[in-house]
Design an enzyme around this catalytic site. Structure first.
Site, PDB file in Angstrom:
ATOM      1  N   ILE A  71       0.833  -1.189   0.000  1.00  0.00           N
ATOM      2  CA  ILE A  71       0.000   0.000   0.000  1.00  0.00           C
ATOM      3  C   ILE A  71       0.878   1.253   0.000  1.00  0.00           C
ATOM      4  O   ILE A  71       2.009   1.221   0.492  1.00  0.00           O
ATOM      5  CB  ILE A  71      -0.962  -0.017   1.222  1.00  0.00           C
ATOM      6  N   CYS A  72       0.347   2.337  -0.554  1.00  0.00           N
ATOM      7  CA  CYS A  72       0.962   3.661  -0.517  1.00  0.00           C
ATOM      8  C   CYS A  72       2.241   3.690  -1.353  1.00  0.00           C
ATOM      9  O   CYS A  72       2.199   3.493  -2.558  1.00  0.00           O
ATOM     10  CB  CYS A  72       1.173   4.069   0.941  1.00  0.00           C
ATOM     11  N   ALA A  73       3.383   3.931  -0.749  1.00  0.00           N
ATOM     12  CA  ALA A  73       4.649   3.945  -1.480  1.00  0.00           C
ATOM     13  C   ALA A  73       5.250   2.551  -1.611  1.00  0.00           C
ATOM     14  O   ALA A  73       6.172   2.344  -2.399  1.00  0.00           O
ATOM     15  CB  ALA A  73       5.644   4.874  -0.791  1.00  0.00           C
ATOM     16  N   TYR A 108       0.440   5.193  -4.126  1.00  0.00           N
ATOM     17  CA  TYR A 108       0.340   6.614  -3.835  1.00  0.00           C
ATOM     18  C   TYR A 108       0.696   7.373  -5.119  1.00  0.00           C
ATOM     19  O   TYR A 108       1.645   7.007  -5.806  1.00  0.00           O
ATOM     20  CB  TYR A 108       1.302   6.984  -2.702  1.00  0.00           C
TER      21      TYR A 108
END
Length: 182
Positions: free
Chosen positions: A101-103, A122
């Site tokens: 998730i995200c970066a 992200y």
């Protein structure tokens, strides 16, 4: 019951790490949080996390899933750790799930696992990695085979619920979600 490893790096996104661990445990799964180095992990907003184990102590154990929380510089630390790349490649080769998730999807890309796949992250993270050869999606959560990616802290609950669904089924996901009063 599935076994899930959540590696915790200094500077990880605490909301993502805690949401993944908490919701999967609510679903009755065996979740092991592992620090990259001995001691506590200070997350990106200063929250101190206490990993269950040291990564080296569980590297050779079998896992049904490795779920990577994002955040910076946490995702950078994961990306620079050759143990993480080898672990992700092994779990993928053994037909386990890899999730980020995200970066953290950049860690999957660096490990060569996103090539030819659809994923999200992200905004800007995967776009900076032209060698990733990934088809970018703007959905909150993207599942492509046994790979699951998500966009950021605001999608952490949806991400964790998706992880529950792939590991334990829709009924268990619905049960956990109902208890969250969403």
């Amino acid at each position: 019951m599935a076994r899930i490893l959540v590696p915790l790096a200094q500077g990880c996104e605490e909301l993502e790490a805690v949401t993944i661990i908490d919701l999967l445990r609510r679903a009755g799964q065996e979740v092991i949080s592992a620090g990259l180095a001995p001691g506590e992990v200070t997350a990106s907003r200063g929250v101190v996390l206490h990993p269950d184990v040291l990564l080296d102590d569980v590297l050779d154990q079998p896992f049904d899933m490795v779920a990577l929380p994002g955040g910076l510089p946490g995702a950078d630390h994961l990306d620079q750790d050759p143990r993480i790349a080898a672990l992700l490649q092994r779990v993928a080769a053994e037909q386990g799930y890899t999730a980020a998730i995200c970066a953290a999807p950049k860690v999957l890309a660096s490990a060569g696992l996103l090539k030819g796949r659809q994923a999200t992250a992200y905004p800007g993270v995967l776009e900076k990695m032209p060698h990733a050869e990934v088809t970018l999606a703007s959905a909150s959560v993207v599942r492509d085979g046994r790979m699951i990616t998500s966009r950021g802290p605001g999608t952490a609950m949806d991400f964790a619920l998706e992880l529950i669904e792939v590991l334990a089924g829709r009924e268990k996901r619905d049960e956990v979600e109902a208890g969250l009063v969403r």
